[in-house]
Scaffold this motif. Structure first.
Motif, mmCIF file in Angstrom:
data_model
loop_
_atom_site.group_PDB
_atom_site.id
_atom_site.type_symbol
_atom_site.label_atom_id
_atom_site.label_comp_id
_atom_site.label_asym_id
_atom_site.label_seq_id
_atom_site.Cartn_x
_atom_site.Cartn_y
_atom_site.Cartn_z
ATOM 1 N N SER A 154 -5.784 -13.336 -8.004
ATOM 2 C CA SER A 154 -6.266 -14.544 -7.331
ATOM 3 C C SER A 154 -7.570 -14.260 -6.579
ATOM 4 O O SER A 154 -8.407 -15.159 -6.420
ATOM 5 C CB SER A 154 -5.201 -15.067 -6.366
ATOM 6 N N ASP A 190 1.387 -16.647 -11.127
ATOM 7 C CA ASP A 190 0.418 -17.630 -10.660
ATOM 8 C C ASP A 190 -0.972 -17.017 -10.506
ATOM 9 O O ASP A 190 -1.976 -17.708 -10.668
ATOM 10 C CB ASP A 190 0.884 -18.214 -9.318
ATOM 11 N N ASP A 192 -2.300 -14.803 -12.497
ATOM 12 C CA ASP A 192 -2.919 -14.830 -13.825
ATOM 13 C C ASP A 192 -3.409 -16.228 -14.171
ATOM 14 O O ASP A 192 -4.469 -16.412 -14.776
ATOM 15 C CB ASP A 192 -1.925 -14.350 -14.888
ATOM 16 N N LYS A 193 -2.650 -17.229 -13.791
ATOM 17 C CA LYS A 193 -3.053 -18.611 -14.060
ATOM 18 C C LYS A 193 -4.336 -18.958 -13.305
ATOM 19 O O LYS A 193 -5.227 -19.626 -13.832
ATOM 20 C CB LYS A 193 -1.941 -19.574 -13.654
ATOM 21 N N GLN A 194 -4.432 -18.467 -12.057
ATOM 22 C CA GLN A 194 -5.620 -18.772 -11.252
ATOM 23 C C GLN A 194 -6.872 -18.132 -11.838
ATOM 24 O O GLN A 194 -7.922 -18.773 -11.936
ATOM 25 C CB GLN A 194 -5.408 -18.291 -9.813
ATOM 26 N N ALA A 210 -7.334 -17.126 -14.930
ATOM 27 C CA ALA A 210 -7.606 -17.744 -16.232
ATOM 28 C C ALA A 210 -8.331 -19.073 -16.050
ATOM 29 O O ALA A 210 -9.288 -19.387 -16.780
ATOM 30 C CB ALA A 210 -6.302 -17.950 -16.999
ATOM 31 N N ALA A 211 -7.896 -19.866 -15.070
ATOM 32 C CA ALA A 211 -8.536 -21.159 -14.811
ATOM 33 C C ALA A 211 -9.975 -20.969 -14.321
ATOM 34 O O ALA A 211 -10.880 -21.706 -14.720
ATOM 35 C CB ALA A 211 -7.723 -21.944 -13.788
ATOM 36 N N SER A 244 -2.791 -15.062 -21.642
ATOM 37 C CA SER A 244 -3.095 -16.232 -20.814
ATOM 38 C C SER A 244 -4.509 -16.163 -20.236
ATOM 39 O O SER A 244 -5.122 -17.201 -19.968
ATOM 40 C CB SER A 244 -2.073 -16.353 -19.676
ATOM 41 N N ASN A 286 -9.123 -17.563 -22.525
ATOM 42 C CA ASN A 286 -10.082 -18.378 -21.775
ATOM 43 C C ASN A 286 -11.444 -17.721 -21.605
ATOM 44 O O ASN A 286 -12.365 -18.350 -21.074
ATOM 45 C CB ASN A 286 -9.513 -18.697 -20.385
#
Length: 377
Positions: free
Chosen positions: A74, A105, A107-109, A111-112, A143, A147
């Protein structure tokens, strides 16, 4: 005028010298001296980097303020968003993201954030799952990897003496299909084409095993200088918006570790250097067309064999007969050709094998001709 005997001796010496030249080039026994000559040239052939490449350094101060490394992804997500706001040209993250985070979460942040930026390159490298085991490519977790704008290999070209003088612009498992991190970054802006890449090619890479890490387009670097030649900004300063916009806007940004304790330190001929600054040297040299291509075996041999004719043609001429002046002239010319090709055309011809053969020829000529009268040569 040279007699028939003298011309026969010249021909024999040239053929024997060419054979010796082949052995020296193939065996590599003169490589340490050639490397020393290249290092000496490079030390007096530095350049001042443009401000197009900026290093965002994971340095000691960033570790003090953010905490022990590795940081939660993050944090990298926040940095990438900050770089997006600064308007950078592209981001090369020399940071491994090949295993999932403990917190999905994070990794999601990241990636986004990578998707929002649209110009982020992440690293690829080869590793074995066990000691002596089969190699596999370490890619970013899916993930995150799906991107990124591109992936680039971060293979380091170490010589036998553990010094890093060059780089492989292409590498991969079974085939060299991954561009280097610096090349992948430049290709985002269409600054480099794979069809026009410089470098020495591996003639055997098409017949390689799919389980071997293959490299191609080997180039020698013209380092800008010792470590610290490129502009650095502390990671924590960029993260906390403590950097003027003009220092990052429209720049290539490389993010990586410079703190000694993180272990990403390479040994270059001039000084220890963080891996991220090594990448900066490759990126700057690629963008400015300053990468050096070593000559392949046939070109080394052809040029060396041509240079061997020089002392044989000069032997016996008035004033530079069988004396040390001839050896000095031949040596100076070989070195001048090597340096001129390097400085003028960014081609490296290692000259020591040729110099060694010329010295052997000189001694052999002395022994073969010492009993003959100079007037009969």
């Amino acid at each position: 005028m040279p007699t028939t005997f003298a011309w026969l001796v010249r021909g024999m010496l040239w053929m024997a010298g060419t054979g010796l030249l082949v052995l020296l080039i193939v065996s590599g026994v003169t490589v340490p001296w050639d490397n020393a000559l290249y290092d000496l040239n490079a030390r007096y052939w530095r350049y001042t980097p443009d401000d197009h490449v900026v290093i965002v350094a994971i340095d000691a101060r960033s570790l003090d303020e953010i905490g022990r490394f590795p940081w939660p992804r993050s944090v990298h997500a926040q940095l990438i968003d900050r770089l997006s706001a600064y308007g950078v040209r592209g981001v090369g993250m020399d940071v491994t993201m090949s295993t999932p985070s403990n917190n999905p979460d994070d990794d999601k942040q990241v990636a986004a954030a990578i998707q929002r930026n649209g110009k982020v390159v992440l690293p690829v490298f080869a590793e074995s799952v066990s000691l002596g085991g089969q190699l596999q490519e370490a890619l970013p977790v899916s993930s995150i990897g799906q991107n990124v704008a591109a992936l680039g290999q971060v293979d380091v070209a170490k010589d036998n003496d553990e010094q890093v003088r060059g780089a492989y612009l292409k590498a991969g498992l079974g085939s060299p299909y991954w561009p280097s991190l610096a090349l992948a970054l430049l290709q985002l802006g269409n600054h480099a084409s794979s069809s026009t890449l410089p470098g020495l090619h591996d003639p055997a890479h098409n017949d390689a095993s799919p389980y071997l890490w293959m490299r191609d387009n080997y180039v020698l670097l013209r380092y800008a200088g010792r470590a610290g030649a490129f502009g650095r900004l502390s990671y924590v300063d960029v993260l906390n918006n403590r950097v003027p916009v003009n220092l990052l806007k429209d720049r290539w940004v490389l993010v990586g570790a410079t703190a000694v304790g993180l272990g990403d330190i390479l040994q270059t001929p001039d000084s220890p250097m963080p891996g991220v600054e090594y990448q900066a040297n490759v990126l700057e040299s690629l963008e400015r067309g300053m990468l050096v291509t070593p000559l392949d075996f046939l070109r080394q041999l052809g040029l060396g064999a041509a240079m061997l004719t020089l002392p044989l043609l000069l032997y016996g001429l008035p004033g530079i007969g069988r004396n040390w002046l001839l050896l000095l002239i031949s040596t100076a010319l070989v070195l001048a050709v090597s340096v001129s090709m390097l400085r003028g055309y960014y081609l490296w011809w290692p000259p020591v094998s040729c110099l060694a053969v010329i010295a052997v020829e000189f001694v052999a000529w002395q022994l073969l001709m010492r009993h003959r009268r100079p007037t009969r040569e």
